[in-house]
Design an enzyme around this catalytic site. Structure first.
Site, PDB file in Angstrom:
ATOM      1  N   LYS A 247       0.838  -1.199   0.000  1.00 18.76           N
ATOM      2  CA  LYS A 247       0.000   0.000   0.000  1.00 18.76           C
ATOM      3  C   LYS A 247       0.875   1.251   0.000  1.00 18.76           C
ATOM      4  O   LYS A 247       1.960   1.273   0.614  1.00 18.76           O
ATOM      5  CB  LYS A 247      -0.888   0.038   1.246  1.00 18.76           C
ATOM      6  N   GLN A 307      -0.482 -13.095   9.970  1.00 16.75           N
ATOM      7  CA  GLN A 307      -0.915 -12.961   8.581  1.00 16.75           C
ATOM      8  C   GLN A 307       0.335 -12.722   7.762  1.00 16.75           C
ATOM      9  O   GLN A 307       1.384 -12.376   8.307  1.00 16.75           O
ATOM     10  CB  GLN A 307      -1.874 -11.782   8.442  1.00 16.75           C
ATOM     11  N   ASP A 378      -2.374  -8.929  17.284  1.00 17.55           N
ATOM     12  CA  ASP A 378      -3.207  -8.215  16.328  1.00 17.55           C
ATOM     13  C   ASP A 378      -4.409  -9.067  15.924  1.00 17.55           C
ATOM     14  O   ASP A 378      -4.250 -10.234  15.530  1.00 17.55           O
ATOM     15  CB  ASP A 378      -2.329  -7.908  15.097  1.00 17.55           C
ATOM     16  N   ASN A 379      -5.603  -8.500  16.035  1.00 18.54           N
ATOM     17  CA  ASN A 379      -6.822  -9.196  15.588  1.00 18.54           C
ATOM     18  C   ASN A 379      -6.907 -10.661  16.001  1.00 18.54           C
ATOM     19  O   ASN A 379      -7.112 -11.543  15.150  1.00 18.54           O
ATOM     20  CB  ASN A 379      -6.921  -9.121  14.063  1.00 18.54           C
ATOM     21  N   GLU A 407      -5.796  -7.460  20.867  1.00 22.57           N
ATOM     22  CA  GLU A 407      -6.342  -6.333  20.114  1.00 22.57           C
ATOM     23  C   GLU A 407      -7.611  -6.792  19.400  1.00 22.57           C
ATOM     24  O   GLU A 407      -7.597  -7.097  18.214  1.00 22.57           O
ATOM     25  CB  GLU A 407      -5.311  -5.813  19.085  1.00 22.57           C
ATOM     26  N   LYS A 520       1.085   4.483   9.585  1.00 16.93           N
ATOM     27  CA  LYS A 520       1.003   3.088   9.137  1.00 16.93           C
ATOM     28  C   LYS A 520       1.584   2.919   7.735  1.00 16.93           C
ATOM     29  O   LYS A 520       1.983   1.832   7.360  1.00 16.93           O
ATOM     30  CB  LYS A 520      -0.460   2.613   9.135  1.00 16.93           C
TER      31      LYS A 520
END
Lengths: 660, 660
Positions: A247, A307, A378-379, A407, A520
């Site tokens: 990104k 991930q 994370d998640n 989180e 980010k």
């Protein structure tokens, strides 16, 4: 089953999901256990709370005390990090029954020799269980009660307190009943229960503009973090960042050549979750950072985001850990119509799940070996619950001092489940609880429901993903108010800086909670010496937290009425009333607000007609107050909060300066 | 454990003590089951409520429906007396996940061929599980989605409802998760749920004064009992009465030669708990009574009091079933300083407890063989809970239609425990709940807490042991008020007659709840045709109960405000609002009381500006009411209660007489 076991034990509390999950405690804390205990008929029942460190062969015991309505209570202190167990044992006590009835007979002048002999029988049985002096003493009692003259000395026997005391040591437990379940406690070290977190992006930690920060730069920033009083430094992922579908700035679908990508797009040719992004530094740099932090009383917490970027080595090594589509491609993350082509989620339904679980756990093991004892996950709610229960359980068997922050900004039952299955601390909805009613209801829920037994909240006013509307609109006063609330309402809290202390409030677009030019997706330079920084305010708040033990508990909070909905008022006080902090926050970041607060004098431990002093630990101002109702006024442009220490007068009115 | 089982099932309700005890239902009733169900991530989860009669091999299933906040609900009907089981199963459904995402893709115009192929894969798997036509249909869908033209017809595929419907029949349950426990339900016959009890002393049933009544006399009195509308006739113990330490009239320590003693002093030379007192008649008389009662729709309930007179055959046959004192005597019942020398309690701590349990159970078996299906158990809370659980459990394995009423006037947790372990119905504190606040609180507790799942209350205004101060002082109006409350608040209720319908109110001494000249210790003659008898009022009340199904549930009650604390007002209404009874009782037995009652029109199912009729089923008077607030006035010297049927107008105002 022996039909002679007549004691009944019901509803031992705390007990989570029928004992399926442990409760949580911090080492040194009390565990108050309640139970319903009774038996048929009128016999005296004795109940014991039993507890032990898991693995120990013998139980420690403390007798439960009956309250009312067949409810009993007892408590013990957990003294070692790890797992502790507790349960309840109860029996019908024939000696105590006899003794109680004997006292009634004496009072009614109804004692016959046979009553004394009945007692002697029970004492003889106890003597057979006793040894040494105790045995001799009990045997002498048997003789005394068997003597035919005894019936003339019943008042003396009745008044004796040594016998019932000694008999407590040798009860008959032949028909003791055990509670159905042994319950357990996850006992954590102190930082699990109170911690102040500071999150920063290492690549934005460079000491000059235009440079990609490094772990060395982070090490150089440690004194700054320490000066503000934080004890956990949390770093977003520090691993190689993927390039495929990387990104760009502001989450642009296409990256430019110099875009650094999101640290959560983990994995590239240089390695995956166990590697360090080359531009940040080396494993040696990381170890150096951990050590330097430790010297300042700071622990480094790492982010674990399970991930992969399409470039992660796992993708080639274990293609079966990802879901294959019928056309042979790998399924990227998506939530139709949204697509996240830069992220491959693990397929937890792979038939190779055991090997994958082992490998994912080994990521934690790797960083534990590098000195990390706290992980921010994370998640976690997008990975199976069973996986986390196993992974955290296995890690904590070996390292009971490792802590995990979940989180999971998701539905309440899912957040609670993660806390129950092993996550030490949890992010919360605090960021979105901004009005007095919202804050009061939310904190009340966290502190008065069963959740308080297993859910340790961590309050964050902001994160790299969450720039709330309140902060966007409210500016500097809003940041000060939210810091005060987080730091005083929750023993665990954290901020994402330097955007927090620099009051970053610009969203990417109206209605978005994303930062404009979010860290980010790009590198920033922060001038930590900015004169408008809130760093001194933050430092003062953390100092107050360190100096006041009442801020280390969450459920010692009490909210108090104010006749102005923009003012929230609460006390944090110790059980013995020796300390009481009184917090008042102006939730309106724009206007001066004032009102009358209404305080229960019992909580303050002051008396009606006696003035008391409230000492603002933020401004150092002192006020002399009287009675329940007192006036406050807060200007958000100065400081939108009072954190008062309530000082009670200990001398007479002639010694005006003396307050405790 | 398979790590691929990702669905989570928590907190299935109702669940009593982590499933240790069953809930209770009446055959034909619904069982509404709630559970928390969720999974990680965003996949679609499917949850099934499973239920079966215990012993059945296969489960019936009904899909649970999600409500909010991960809470799901479903229900089924219990259709057979005995034990029923239920649990919850859940899985992550890949087809439904695909179909949901497919619909989103179609809406976003984002469908690629690979998306259709992903669906085809899942359908092919289902086809392999299917047979016959279904298989062929599914295979045709596989082809349809695999066709390269399919991508041009996605809207049609999306709109089709047959495919998702058919796929529901063949889900992949490979990774289905089961709830931790299988929960159970005690399913009782109808009388367990609603019953009207009448207690009488057989020896006081003679048709002329001065005679000891017999079972034949009881048989002759059945039409009287039936005329009042009762369906359970409960007899205190009918066994031989002991003579040693027999009590005289008014519980005198010494009996005269002609004193009949207490029926609860069970056992003499002529036999014990399986024998019939010779003056009452023979086993044949008893069987005749049971049959005659049955023809009138009445069941005979027997009292089982597990205790012995010193003359009971057990005392000689099994001296080790009683506690021996050191002087060789047997321990009589006592609660120092009170002594009950006429009663020997069983020693449940005897080493011969197994044989004793068997014998005690055989008492029930004996009377079941004689045609008894309902037992009123005397003081069950003075015998071990484990004994009752075993005894009732064993009996109901063979005779699931046998019912047990627990006479336990003791602490709440003990009463609840007895209900949980198997007692069908329970006496309550109703007799001592007399003010509006007391009644409202008590009924609310019984109907809104977990207790409603297992505790079937039986409301008694009086018993041979309980003549409350309210009845002593209040006279006839008090009896009428208490009957109305018992009969309309609780589906199970009972009276002790004829003292009830004859309004016996004289206590043995002031402050006592014992009757003067209590039937417990002497024979009485009752003139059942007394003109001042309440029998017609009682008959009318039981007729109302029979004709109005809303009185067969306990938790369909709603209390309403009245501006006079002497008036209590409540409705009993059906879930579909087709029927609503409105009860108003004047709790003051001495004065006319009046007030404004405030009714929620939604409960009455009437509209604001539309008048409705209330029809007093006791007096047959009809009133036209309007809106929420209406006036009532009750004269205790006439009838201290209204039991209104609310009749809603169904025609226009020109057809005034027509109300539903």
């Amino acid at each position: 089953m022996d039909g002679r076991c007549r004691a009944i034990i019901e509803r031992v509390r705390p007990e989570i999901d029928a004992g399926r999950y442990p409760i949580k405690r911090i080492v040194g804390q009390r565990v108050v256990v309640d139970a319903n205990v009774f038996t048929d008929g009128h016999d005296v029942v004795v109940a014991m709370l039993r507890y032990r460190n898991a693995g120990a062969e013998t139980w420690s015991e403390v007798e439960l005390t009956p309250l009312v309505n067949d409810e009993w209570t007892g408590e013990f202190v957990v003294d070692r990090v790890g797992v502790c167990e507790y349960t309840v044992l109860a029996w019908v006590d024939r000696f105590r029954t006899w003794h109680r009835d004997f006292q009634k007979r004496v009072a009614a002048n109804q004692v016959a020799s046979v009553d004394l002999l009945s007692g002697a029988e029970l004492i003889a049985e106890a003597a057979a269980r006793a040894t040494g002096d105790d045995r001799a003493v009990l045997e002498s009692w048997v003789k005394r009660l068997g003597n035919e003259e005894a019936v003339h000395h019943v008042q003396q026997i009745c008044d004796d307190t040594d016998l019932p005391q000694l008999m407590k040591t040798y009860p008959s437990r032949d028909f003791a009943a055990e509670y159905d379940r042994v319950l357990s406690i996850t006992v954590d070290r102190e930082r699990a229960g109170h911690s102040a977190w500071y999150e920063l992006f290492p690549r934005s930690a460079a000491s000059a503009p235009g440079k990609h920060g490094t772990l060395k730069d982070v090490e150089a920033r440690l004194p700054y973090v320490a000066s503000m009083g934080f004890d956990v430094l949390y770093l977003p992922p520090i691993h190689p960042v993927g390039t495929t579908f990387r990104k760009g700035k502001n989450n642009a679908t296409e990256a430019n050549g110099d875009d650094v990508g999101s640290p959560w797009g983990i994995g590239a040719a240089k390695g995956g979750h166990k590697a360090i992004h080359p531009q940040l530094g080396t494993p040696a740099d990381f170890r150096s950072l951990v050590k330097a932090a430790s010297r300042l009383g700071i622990e480094v917490a790492l982010d674990v985001a399970l991930q992969c970027s399409p470039d992660h080595p796992y993708v080639k090594q274990h293609p079966d850990w990802f879901r294959q589509r019928p056309d042979g491609t790998i399924q990227y993350a998506e939530n139709p119509p949204k697509k996240y082509q830069d992220i491959y989620p693990f397929d937890f339904e792979t038939s190779d799940w055991r090997a994958m679980w082992d490998e994912l756990k080994s990521i934690f093991d790797h960083w534990i070996a590098e000195g990390v004892k706290i992980f921010r996950v994370d998640n976690p709610h997008t990975k199976p619950f069973e996986f986390w229960e196993w992974c955290i359980g296995e890690i904590r068997k070996e390292h009971p001092d490792v802590l995990f922050l979940a989180e999971a900004f998701t539905r309440p039952k899912i957040m609670y489940r993660l806390a129950k299955l092993g996550f030490t601390q949890s992010y919360t909805y605090f960021a979105w609880r901004n009005t007095k009613q919202e804050l009061t209801e939310y904190v009340t829920q966290l502190t008065t429901t069963e959740a308080r037994e297993f859910f340790f909240p961590n309050f964050w006013p902001n994160t790299p993903d969450i720039l709330t509307e309140y902060l966007q609109v409210g500016g500097r006063p809003a940041f000060m108010a939210r810091l005060t609330l987080a730091a005083t309402l929750s023993p665990n809290y954290g901020i994402y800086g330097p955007p927090f202390e620099h009051c970053w409030g610009a969203p990417r677009e109206p209605g978005s909670e994303e930062y404009l030019d979010s860290e980010k997706y790009q590198v920033h330079y922060h001038d930590i010496d900015r004169p408008d920084s809130l760093k001194d305010f933050v430092a003062r708040m953390n100092q107050i937290r360190r100096e006041h033990a009442v801020l280390r508990s969450i459920d010692n909070v009490e909210f108090h009425p104010v006749d102005n909905d923009q003012l929230i008022c609460y006390t944090k006080s110790s059980a013995d009333k020796s300390e009481c902090l009184l917090v008042v926050v102006n939730l309106d970041p724009h206007h001066v607000q004032s009102g009358w607060i209404d305080l229960p004098l019992d909580t303050l431990d002051v008396e009606e007609a006696h003035p008391y002093q409230v000492h603002d630990l933020l401004s150092d101002a002192r006020y002399l107050w009287n009675g329940r109702k007192n006036f406050v006024q807060l200007d958000p442009q100065v400081v939108p909060a009072h954190v008062f220490q309530v000082r009670r007068r200990v001398r007479s009115e002639r010694d005006f300066e003396y307050y405790l």
